[in-house]
Motif scaffolding. Structure first.
Motif, short mmCIF file in Angstrom:
data_model
loop_
_atom_site.label_atom_id
_atom_site.label_comp_id
_atom_site.label_asym_id
_atom_site.label_seq_id
_atom_site.Cartn_x
_atom_site.Cartn_y
_atom_site.Cartn_z
N VAL A 54 31.22 39.81 24.91
CA VAL A 54 32.67 39.80 25.06
C VAL A 54 33.24 40.68 23.96
N PHE A 55 34.18 41.54 24.32
CA PHE A 55 34.77 42.48 23.37
C PHE A 55 36.28 42.45 23.56
N LEU A 56 37.03 42.27 22.47
CA LEU A 56 38.49 42.18 22.52
C LEU A 56 39.11 43.35 21.79
N ASP A 71 47.66 54.76 32.66
CA ASP A 71 48.24 53.43 32.50
C ASP A 71 47.26 52.55 31.74
N CYS A 72 47.59 51.30 31.60
CA CYS A 72 46.76 50.38 30.82
C CYS A 72 45.38 50.18 31.44
N ARG A 73 45.30 50.18 32.74
CA ARG A 73 44.00 50.00 33.39
C ARG A 73 43.06 51.15 33.03
N GLU A 74 43.58 52.37 33.15
CA GLU A 74 42.74 53.53 32.81
C GLU A 74 42.39 53.54 31.33
N ARG A 75 43.32 53.14 30.49
CA ARG A 75 43.05 53.07 29.06
C ARG A 75 41.94 52.05 28.78
N ALA A 76 42.00 50.91 29.44
CA ALA A 76 40.97 49.88 29.26
C ALA A 76 39.60 50.40 29.69
N VAL A 77 39.55 51.10 30.81
CA VAL A 77 38.28 51.67 31.28
C VAL A 77 37.75 52.70 30.28
N ASP A 78 38.66 53.53 29.75
CA ASP A 78 38.25 54.52 28.73
C ASP A 78 37.68 53.82 27.49
N LEU A 79 38.34 52.75 27.04
CA LEU A 79 37.87 52.02 25.86
C LEU A 79 36.58 51.27 26.14
N PHE A 80 36.40 50.80 27.36
CA PHE A 80 35.16 50.16 27.78
C PHE A 80 34.00 51.12 27.56
N GLY A 93 28.61 43.12 29.81
CA GLY A 93 29.72 43.28 28.89
C GLY A 93 31.06 43.05 29.58
N VAL A 94 31.96 42.40 28.86
CA VAL A 94 33.32 42.15 29.37
C VAL A 94 34.30 42.57 28.28
N LEU A 95 35.17 43.51 28.64
CA LEU A 95 36.23 43.95 27.73
C LEU A 95 37.53 43.26 28.11
N VAL A 96 38.17 42.66 27.11
CA VAL A 96 39.52 42.13 27.28
C VAL A 96 40.42 43.08 26.49
N TYR A 97 41.35 43.72 27.20
CA TYR A 97 42.23 44.72 26.59
C TYR A 97 43.67 44.24 26.70
N LEU A 105 47.56 43.03 30.19
CA LEU A 105 46.24 42.57 29.80
C LEU A 105 45.29 42.98 30.92
N GLU A 106 44.20 43.59 30.56
CA GLU A 106 43.21 44.04 31.54
C GLU A 106 41.85 43.49 31.15
N ILE A 107 41.08 43.14 32.16
CA ILE A 107 39.69 42.77 31.95
C ILE A 107 38.84 43.79 32.69
N VAL A 108 37.91 44.39 31.96
CA VAL A 108 36.96 45.31 32.57
C VAL A 108 35.58 44.69 32.38
N ALA A 109 34.95 44.38 33.49
CA ALA A 109 33.65 43.72 33.45
C ALA A 109 32.57 44.67 33.97
N ASP A 110 31.44 44.66 33.31
CA ASP A 110 30.32 45.50 33.71
C ASP A 110 29.76 45.02 35.04
N ARG A 111 28.97 45.86 35.66
CA ARG A 111 28.48 45.60 37.02
C ARG A 111 27.61 44.35 37.12
N GLY A 112 26.93 43.96 36.08
CA GLY A 112 26.09 42.76 36.13
C GLY A 112 26.90 41.51 36.40
N ILE A 113 27.96 41.31 35.63
CA ILE A 113 28.79 40.12 35.81
C ILE A 113 29.73 40.30 37.00
N SER A 114 30.16 41.52 37.28
CA SER A 114 31.04 41.76 38.44
C SER A 114 30.36 41.45 39.76
N ALA A 115 29.04 41.49 39.78
CA ALA A 115 28.31 41.14 41.00
C ALA A 115 28.47 39.65 41.32
N HIS A 116 28.82 38.84 40.31
CA HIS A 116 28.94 37.40 40.49
C HIS A 116 30.39 36.91 40.54
#
Length: 176
Positions: A54-56, A71-80, A93-97, A105-116
């Motif tokens: 988890v990363f904040l 926008d914030c979503r793209e910024r979160a993906v860039d920071l991810f 990995g899960v980024l909370v931005y 507030l955006e959550i960007v989750a890696d493909r492993g956890i996003s599969a679930h």
């Protein structure tokens, strides 16, 4: 406020002007050194008992030079990507931005956890936290959100005996 996989950015003069006119000292008084330390402890707690990370990141405003275009979503993906949240062994990995200026507030989750976890779950978690933030409960809302992320990761990537290993720093990143 939500996690999804579709690009959402459109050019925006309004977004650019919000960033230019934003006065950080009026909005981020709550983020004291003590609050950052408590949130860092919450990140560490959220990482116990599972193989996820988890990363904040809390940011005052979007970078002025790109606020018109992203926008914030793209910024979160860039920071991810920039902070290599994607670079965990099991893609958990899960980024909370949090963007203070945009009240997003955006959550960007890696493909492993996003599969679930479905996007609607991430969206509901974001909405709940944003509601708390709107009620001036910034630290409490983020703490609760971090706990929820940790519970989700424990549900899918549980470890009986959690080793002390840590692939990413638990320290809250504050971008002024």
């Amino acid at each position: 406020m939500a996690q999804n996989n579709e690009p959402s950015s459109q050019v925006s003069f309004a977004r650019l002007w919000r960033q230019v006119l934003f006065v950080p000292m009026l909005h981020s008084k709550w983020l004291t050194a003590e609050a950052k330390a408590r949130l860092t402890m919450k990140v560490a707690e959220a990482e116990r008992g599972h193989r996820g990370e988890v990363f904040l990141i809390i940011e005052n405003h979007l970078p002025i030079q790109s606020a018109y275009y992203i926008d914030c979503r793209e910024r979160a993906v860039d920071l991810f990507s920039e902070y290599r949240v994607w670079d965990t062994e099991e893609n958990t990995g899960v980024l909370v931005y949090v963007n203070i200026c945009e009240h997003k507030l955006e959550i960007v989750a890696d493909r492993g956890i996003s599969a679930h976890v479905s996007p609607t779950v991430w969206h509901a978690m974001c909405e709940k936290a944003v509601t708390g933030i709107g009620n001036q409960k910034m630290e409490e809302s983020l703490s609760d959100l971090l706990n929820e992320v940790g519970q989700l990761l424990r549900q899918y990537y549980h470890l009986e005996h959690d080793p002390a290993g840590n692939e990413l720093s638990d320290t809250v990143v504050f971008l002024k």
